[in-house]
Every structure is written in structure tokens, then in C-alpha cells.
Write a protein that holds these residues in place. Sequence first.
Motif, PDB file in Angstrom:
ATOM      1  N   PHE A  19       0.844  -1.230   0.083  1.00 31.82           N
ATOM      2  CA  PHE A  19      -0.057  -0.003  -0.200  1.00 31.82           C
ATOM      3  C   PHE A  19       0.878   1.147  -0.077  1.00 31.82           C
ATOM      4  CE2 PHE A  19      -2.967  -3.195   1.412  1.00 31.82           C
ATOM      5  CZ  PHE A  19      -4.151  -2.720   1.096  1.00 31.82           C
ATOM      6  N   THR A  20       0.251   2.397  -0.699  1.00 32.17           N
ATOM      7  CA  THR A  20       0.874   3.551  -0.535  1.00 32.17           C
ATOM      8  C   THR A  20       0.379   4.164   0.665  1.00 32.17           C
ATOM      9  OG1 THR A  20       1.507   3.590  -2.870  1.00 32.17           O
ATOM     10  CG2 THR A  20       1.608   5.860  -1.903  1.00 32.17           C
ATOM     11  N   LEU A  21       1.169   4.997   1.381  1.00 29.01           N
ATOM     12  CA  LEU A  21       0.555   5.731   2.748  1.00 29.01           C
ATOM     13  C   LEU A  21       0.737   7.138   2.226  1.00 29.01           C
ATOM     14  CD1 LEU A  21       1.256   4.748   6.234  1.00 29.01           C
ATOM     15  CD2 LEU A  21       0.582   3.399   3.968  1.00 29.01           C
ATOM     16  N   ALA A  22      -0.479   7.685   2.493  1.00 29.80           N
ATOM     17  CA  ALA A  22      -0.797   9.279   2.089  1.00 29.80           C
ATOM     18  C   ALA A  22      -0.015   9.967   3.075  1.00 29.80           C
ATOM     19  CB  ALA A  22      -2.092   9.573   2.276  1.00 29.80           C
ATOM     20  N   GLU A  23       0.160  11.451   2.832  1.00 27.97           N
ATOM     21  CA  GLU A  23       0.825  12.230   3.553  1.00 27.97           C
ATOM     22  C   GLU A  23       0.073  12.268   4.936  1.00 27.97           C
ATOM     23  OE1 GLU A  23       3.846  13.904   3.300  1.00 27.97           O
ATOM     24  OE2 GLU A  23       3.756  12.792   1.671  1.00 27.97           O
ATOM     25  N   PRO A  24       0.794  12.731   6.251  1.00 26.96           N
ATOM     26  CA  PRO A  24       0.047  12.450   7.674  1.00 26.96           C
ATOM     27  C   PRO A  24      -1.256  13.507   7.431  1.00 26.96           C
ATOM     28  CG  PRO A  24       2.469  12.579   7.892  1.00 26.96           C
ATOM     29  CD  PRO A  24       2.548  12.785   6.302  1.00 26.96           C
ATOM     30  N   LEU A  25      -2.123  13.150   8.196  1.00 25.79           N
ATOM     31  CA  LEU A  25      -3.368  14.089   8.288  1.00 25.79           C
ATOM     32  C   LEU A  25      -3.329  15.089   9.104  1.00 25.79           C
ATOM     33  CD1 LEU A  25      -5.920  11.255   8.045  1.00 25.79           C
ATOM     34  CD2 LEU A  25      -5.081  12.591   6.053  1.00 25.79           C
ATOM     35  N   THR A  26      -3.700  16.334   8.741  1.00 27.97           N
ATOM     36  CA  THR A  26      -3.446  17.786   9.412  1.00 27.97           C
ATOM     37  C   THR A  26      -4.507  17.405  10.649  1.00 27.97           C
ATOM     38  OG1 THR A  26      -2.973  18.971   7.428  1.00 27.97           O
ATOM     39  CG2 THR A  26      -3.764  20.140   9.428  1.00 27.97           C
ATOM     40  N   GLY A  27      -3.811  17.495  11.947  1.00 28.25           N
ATOM     41  CA  GLY A  27      -4.375  17.521  13.091  1.00 28.25           C
ATOM     42  C   GLY A  27      -4.859  15.998  13.598  1.00 28.25           C
ATOM     43  N   SER A  28      -4.616  15.186  12.925  1.00 25.63           N
ATOM     44  CA  SER A  28      -4.876  13.807  13.241  1.00 25.63           C
ATOM     45  C   SER A  28      -3.749  12.767  13.195  1.00 25.63           C
ATOM     46  CB  SER A  28      -5.890  13.116  12.381  1.00 25.63           C
ATOM     47  OG  SER A  28      -7.169  14.272  12.244  1.00 25.63           O
ATOM     48  N   PRO A  29      -2.677  13.061  14.379  1.00 23.64           N
ATOM     49  CA  PRO A  29      -1.466  12.490  14.366  1.00 23.64           C
ATOM     50  C   PRO A  29      -1.550  10.842  14.332  1.00 23.64           C
ATOM     51  CG  PRO A  29      -1.714  13.480  16.312  1.00 23.64           C
ATOM     52  CD  PRO A  29      -2.787  13.978  15.467  1.00 23.64           C
ATOM     53  N   THR A  30      -2.647  10.281  14.699  1.00 29.10           N
ATOM     54  CA  THR A  30      -2.889   9.050  14.991  1.00 29.10           C
ATOM     55  C   THR A  30      -3.927   8.349  13.979  1.00 29.10           C
ATOM     56  OG1 THR A  30      -4.647   9.026  16.507  1.00 29.10           O
ATOM     57  CG2 THR A  30      -2.161   8.927  17.162  1.00 29.10           C
ATOM     58  N   ALA A  31      -4.095   9.182  12.705  1.00 26.87           N
ATOM     59  CA  ALA A  31      -5.036   8.628  11.795  1.00 26.87           C
ATOM     60  C   ALA A  31      -3.976   8.149  10.368  1.00 26.87           C
ATOM     61  CB  ALA A  31      -6.149   9.750  11.236  1.00 26.87           C
ATOM     62  N   PHE A  32      -4.544   7.342   9.507  1.00 27.96           N
ATOM     63  CA  PHE A  32      -3.603   7.164   8.156  1.00 27.96           C
ATOM     64  C   PHE A  32      -4.498   6.785   7.244  1.00 27.96           C
ATOM     65  CE2 PHE A  32      -3.863   3.171  10.560  1.00 27.96           C
ATOM     66  CZ  PHE A  32      -4.155   2.344   9.560  1.00 27.96           C
ATOM     67  N   VAL A  33      -4.025   6.953   5.936  1.00 23.35           N
ATOM     68  CA  VAL A  33      -4.529   6.645   4.768  1.00 23.35           C
ATOM     69  C   VAL A  33      -3.749   5.779   3.935  1.00 23.35           C
ATOM     70  CG1 VAL A  33      -5.870   6.957   2.705  1.00 23.35           C
ATOM     71  CG2 VAL A  33      -6.319   8.367   4.853  1.00 23.35           C
ATOM     72  N   ALA A  34      -3.950   4.301   3.550  1.00 27.25           N
ATOM     73  CA  ALA A  34      -3.183   3.723   2.895  1.00 27.25           C
ATOM     74  C   ALA A  34      -3.943   3.199   1.488  1.00 27.25           C
ATOM     75  CB  ALA A  34      -2.621   2.510   3.648  1.00 27.25           C
ATOM     76  N   VAL A  35      -3.416   3.213   0.302  1.00 24.18           N
ATOM     77  CA  VAL A  35      -4.246   3.339  -0.941  1.00 24.18           C
ATOM     78  C   VAL A  35      -3.327   2.029  -1.746  1.00 24.18           C
ATOM     79  CG1 VAL A  35      -4.936   3.999  -2.993  1.00 24.18           C
ATOM     80  CG2 VAL A  35      -5.060   5.510  -0.809  1.00 24.18           C
ATOM     81  N   ALA A  36      -4.117   1.058  -2.454  1.00 29.21           N
ATOM     82  CA  ALA A  36      -3.667   0.308  -3.465  1.00 29.21           C
ATOM     83  C   ALA A  36      -4.666   0.284  -4.551  1.00 29.21           C
ATOM     84  CB  ALA A  36      -3.674  -1.011  -2.893  1.00 29.21           C
ATOM     85  N   GLY A  37      -4.084   0.146  -5.822  1.00 28.86           N
ATOM     86  CA  GLY A  37      -5.031   0.245  -6.866  1.00 28.86           C
ATOM     87  C   GLY A  37      -5.414   1.713  -7.562  1.00 28.86           C
ATOM     88  N   SER A  38      -6.000   1.986  -8.612  1.00 29.82           N
ATOM     89  CA  SER A  38      -6.676   3.038  -9.110  1.00 29.82           C
ATOM     90  C   SER A  38      -7.669   3.002  -9.777  1.00 29.82           C
ATOM     91  CB  SER A  38      -5.464   3.750  -9.958  1.00 29.82           C
ATOM     92  OG  SER A  38      -4.915   2.736 -11.178  1.00 29.82           O
ATOM     93  N   GLY A  39      -8.599   2.035  -9.549  1.00 27.76           N
ATOM     94  CA  GLY A  39      -9.743   1.883 -10.365  1.00 27.76           C
ATOM     95  C   GLY A  39     -10.760   3.015  -9.848  1.00 27.76           C
ATOM     96  N   PRO A  40     -11.951   2.955 -10.710  1.00 25.68           N
ATOM     97  CA  PRO A  40     -13.075   4.050 -10.420  1.00 25.68           C
ATOM     98  C   PRO A  40     -13.933   3.884  -9.147  1.00 25.68           C
ATOM     99  CG  PRO A  40     -13.300   2.715 -12.338  1.00 25.68           C
ATOM    100  CD  PRO A  40     -11.998   2.331 -11.954  1.00 25.68           C
TER     101      PRO A  40
END
Length: 391
Positions: free
Chosen positions: A41-62
Motif C-alpha cells: 500500500f501507498t501511505l498518504a501524507e500525515p493528516l493535518t490535526g490527526s496524528p494517529t490517523a492514516f490512509v493507505a491506498v492500493a489500486g487506481s480503479g474508479p
Amino acid sequence: MNDAAPAIESLSRDLHAHPETSFREFTSAAKISAFLAAAGFTLAEPLTGSPTAFVAVAGSGPLVVGICVEYDALPEIGHACGHNLITGASLAAATSLVPFVDELGITLKVIGTPAEEHGGGKVYLLEQGIFDDVALAMMVHPVSEGLSVNPAGTSSQVVGRYRVTFHGKASHAAAAPHLGINAADAAVVSQVAIGLLRQQLPSDHRVALFVAEAGVVTNIIPDTAVVNYECRAFTREQFDSLQARVRRCFDAGALATGATVDYVDVGPVYEALVQDDVLSSHWCSAMEFLGRDVSRSPGLSGGSTDMGNVSQLVPSIHPWVGIPGATSPIHSAGFADTANTAGAYTTMFESALGMAWTIADVAQDPSDRQEFLTRAHDRCPAPLVAAQKGL
């Protein structure tokens, strides 16, 4: 379920052994993020104001699919809500789908959502737009044995949490008590009024509170009293009505004693959970194949989740999955023990399979796929257009 299963179970056990409470899940979030990065998975940049949150992405489908991860624990009793199992189920579902994201035409978005127990992490992520492009979302929740896994028609309670402060006037409790205004008495009057109110409340309404402060020594009339409370009901209309009635009880305490009172929200309101029928149907097909009870049932008699806020905007499911042999209720020390048993981890992987099955079924069914794409476009067209262009 997949080659990552041993590592996922090990991570879930580690979370159970090292619980972290709301908005303090730094180590837990870091370990989960590292696992996802290693899984492709590709991890997104850290979320503003939410240091213990994260977003990880795989694929690019619609078709953007959101799998939510919860990992906060309760104070003192640890993972008595089974969030270590929620983490494991979500990770297992996500990693099993990674090799097929292109074939399925999906973007798989694993969203780390802190502070479900207190604080409403998902509400803040919604406000930041993290769910704007998500066409469907899901997670599972472990519970005690005996409940059907069918989420259709089940819900959760709306809940709001508040801090009430009474302001009185300090005075010597022996030499000049008549000059004081007792803030602690205002809290007591309010508690009595709320206790009497409960007789007239519907059976599925809940009011809970505790006195956080009400004096420091016996020979001073307390000039400050602080009460923390929450209200719950299964619809927003019922919740708003209950909240108004409870506030009048606090106002009565102030009126009776001569104190003043003010109210502060201590977190966002958790909205009622809406279970999507199409997702529920695919989920039930998977769980019935695994031998689970998929008969319709009313669900839990009480409880709240900030997944309700997500489900109000994004088609979602949040099934309740019983752990075999689990007799203790959630939020108890007994359930914390149950969440770290062999049966719990078997249930965790079964739930993961159910989620992966549901996602694959929707992605491959032309009618269902188009329905979710259309609903996502109608809700928030710009992110979906970007996703469809592969941006």
C-alpha cells in the motif's frame, strides 16, 4: 486466509497486549501503517490535526472502497471492545484483495480511524474530506456469542457527550454557610431529577453521568461542581428530545440552589448507523457459506459508533460478529480476555473473508457497481470524476 495471516494475528495480539486510548494510539497506528506499507500500500501524507490517523491506498480503479480500521482501547480495561480484532479483520481483508485490485477495477483505501471510543475520529476525517471519493465503506465489530451476523435493519444509538459546570459561591461551611451557594448541591439535585426522569423514558433511551468535581475539603462550601454526562437514543429526533429533557434537570439543579450552569460539548455527536441493503446481502452470502447465522435480528440493544456518521453519507455496513464462547458483554474485562483467544482470531479471519467477498462481489456485479458509482457521484461528483480519470 492469505500468506500474511500469521503476521496479522501477531499484530492483533500485540495491539491487545499494548492498548492505547483515544487520540494516543501513536505506536498502534505506526505499526499498522508499517504493515500496510510492507504489504504494497501507498501511505498518504500525515493528516493535518490527526496524528494517529492514516490512509493507505492500493489500486487506481474508479470504484473507491473504504475499509475502516479501529485500534483505540478503553481506559483501564484495554481492548474490551475488540478493536484489536477489528484491526486484524480489516488488514486481512485488504491484503487479500491487493493482488486483484486491477482486475476488480477498484481503488482500495484503508483508513485508520482513531478515537472511536471517545472523540469521534471518523467525524474529523469526514470533515477533512477523507471519505469524499469513497463509494462504499465497511468494517466489522466483534460482540458476544449469539447475535446474527446479518446487519440489515440493525442500527446504533445516537450519542452526545457533554461537560456541565455549576458555579456557586464559596464560604466557610461552619462560620458562614448561609453566605455560600453550594455547587455540589446543584449537582446532587440534578442527579436526583435525572434519576426520576428515567422512569418516564423509553426503554431504549440511555442517560449516564458521573461527578468529576464537587469540592475539595469539608469546611468550604463548594463553589464549583463538574458533571460529565451522555445521552443516547436510536434516532436523532429522539436524541434531541432526550437531550432537552436532561438539560432541564441540570437547569433545575442550578435554579434550586442559586448556582449558574454552563455546558460544553466534549466531542462530536455520533449519528445512528445505517446498514446498506446491497452490501448486507453480499456479506450474508459469504457468512452463510461459512456457516454463520444470517437470519434477521434486531441487533444490539444499545451502543454507539462514529461509523454511524460515515454511514449517513457513504453506503456502509458494520456487521456485528459474535465470538464463539464469548459470554461477557463488550466493555467488560471478561470480553477483553475473550478478544485474545483462538476463537476470536478465527472469527477475525472469517470476518475478513466476508468483507473481501463482499467487495469482490460488488466490483464484479455490473448493476451493483454502477449503483455505487452513481450514488458516489451524486453525493460528491468532483472526487469521483478525478478517480475515474485515474488522477
